[in-house]
Design a protein around this motif. Structure first.
Motif, PDB file in Angstrom:
ATOM      1  N   LYS A  39      53.459  71.050  44.152  1.00  0.00           N
ATOM      2  CA  LYS A  39      52.463  71.459  43.156  1.00  0.00           C
ATOM      3  C   LYS A  39      52.379  72.981  43.117  1.00  0.00           C
ATOM      4  N   GLY A  43      54.283  74.211  39.922  1.00  0.00           N
ATOM      5  CA  GLY A  43      53.173  74.530  39.028  1.00  0.00           C
ATOM      6  C   GLY A  43      53.402  75.848  38.307  1.00  0.00           C
ATOM      7  N   TRP A  47      55.191  72.690  35.497  1.00  0.00           N
ATOM      8  CA  TRP A  47      55.489  71.279  35.729  1.00  0.00           C
ATOM      9  C   TRP A  47      54.319  70.633  36.468  1.00  0.00           C
ATOM     10  N   ASP A  48      53.857  69.509  35.953  1.00  0.00           N
ATOM     11  CA  ASP A  48      52.823  68.747  36.640  1.00  0.00           C
ATOM     12  C   ASP A  48      53.476  67.866  37.702  1.00  0.00           C
ATOM     13  N   ILE A  50      52.572  64.729  40.345  1.00  0.00           N
ATOM     14  CA  ILE A  50      51.580  63.703  40.654  1.00  0.00           C
ATOM     15  C   ILE A  50      52.027  62.938  41.896  1.00  0.00           C
ATOM     16  N   ASP A  65      48.627  59.609  33.462  1.00  0.00           N
ATOM     17  CA  ASP A  65      48.979  60.612  34.473  1.00  0.00           C
ATOM     18  C   ASP A  65      50.487  60.671  34.670  1.00  0.00           C
ATOM     19  N   SER A  68      52.317  62.369  31.752  1.00  0.00           N
ATOM     20  CA  SER A  68      52.225  63.825  31.623  1.00  0.00           C
ATOM     21  C   SER A  68      52.909  64.576  32.767  1.00  0.00           C
ATOM     22  N   ALA A  69      53.256  63.876  33.830  1.00  0.00           N
ATOM     23  CA  ALA A  69      53.855  64.528  34.998  1.00  0.00           C
ATOM     24  C   ALA A  69      55.355  64.737  34.819  1.00  0.00           C
TER      25      ALA A  69
END
Length: 86
Positions: A39, A43, A47-48, A50, A65, A68-69
């Motif tokens: 992360k 980040g 980039w997400d 999870i 979730d 979107s990751a």
């Protein structure tokens, strides 16, 4: 070892905006460690990341979730449970 193998996959997915990278670790502790580290690192690239484990917070791991990751860090058991619903 494993991170060295994963990095080329991360960078190859950056050429494809809809691509996702799934990293499976055998333990929840390793998933948490990798998710926290990545992360911070990914980040900065927007980039997400999870984390999907049995210990994920309530509401975490919904299809929204996951959708979107860019990077999904999971245990094999949780990934199996999630993908059975797809």
């Amino acid at each position: 070892g494993v991170q060295t193998c994963a990095l080329p996959i991360f960078f190859s997915t950056s050429a494809h905006p809809d691509a996702k990278c799934i990293y499976m670790a055998p333990t929840k502790a390793l998933c948490s460690e990798r998710a926290k580290d990545w992360k911070a690192k990914f980040g900065r690239l927007g980039w997400d990341v999870i984390e999907l484990t049995g210990d994920s917070k309530s509401g975490a791991g919904t299809l929204k979730d996951v959708g979107s990751a860019k990077v999904i860090v999971t245990t094999p058991e949780k990934f199996d449970a999630m993908t059975r619903r797809w």
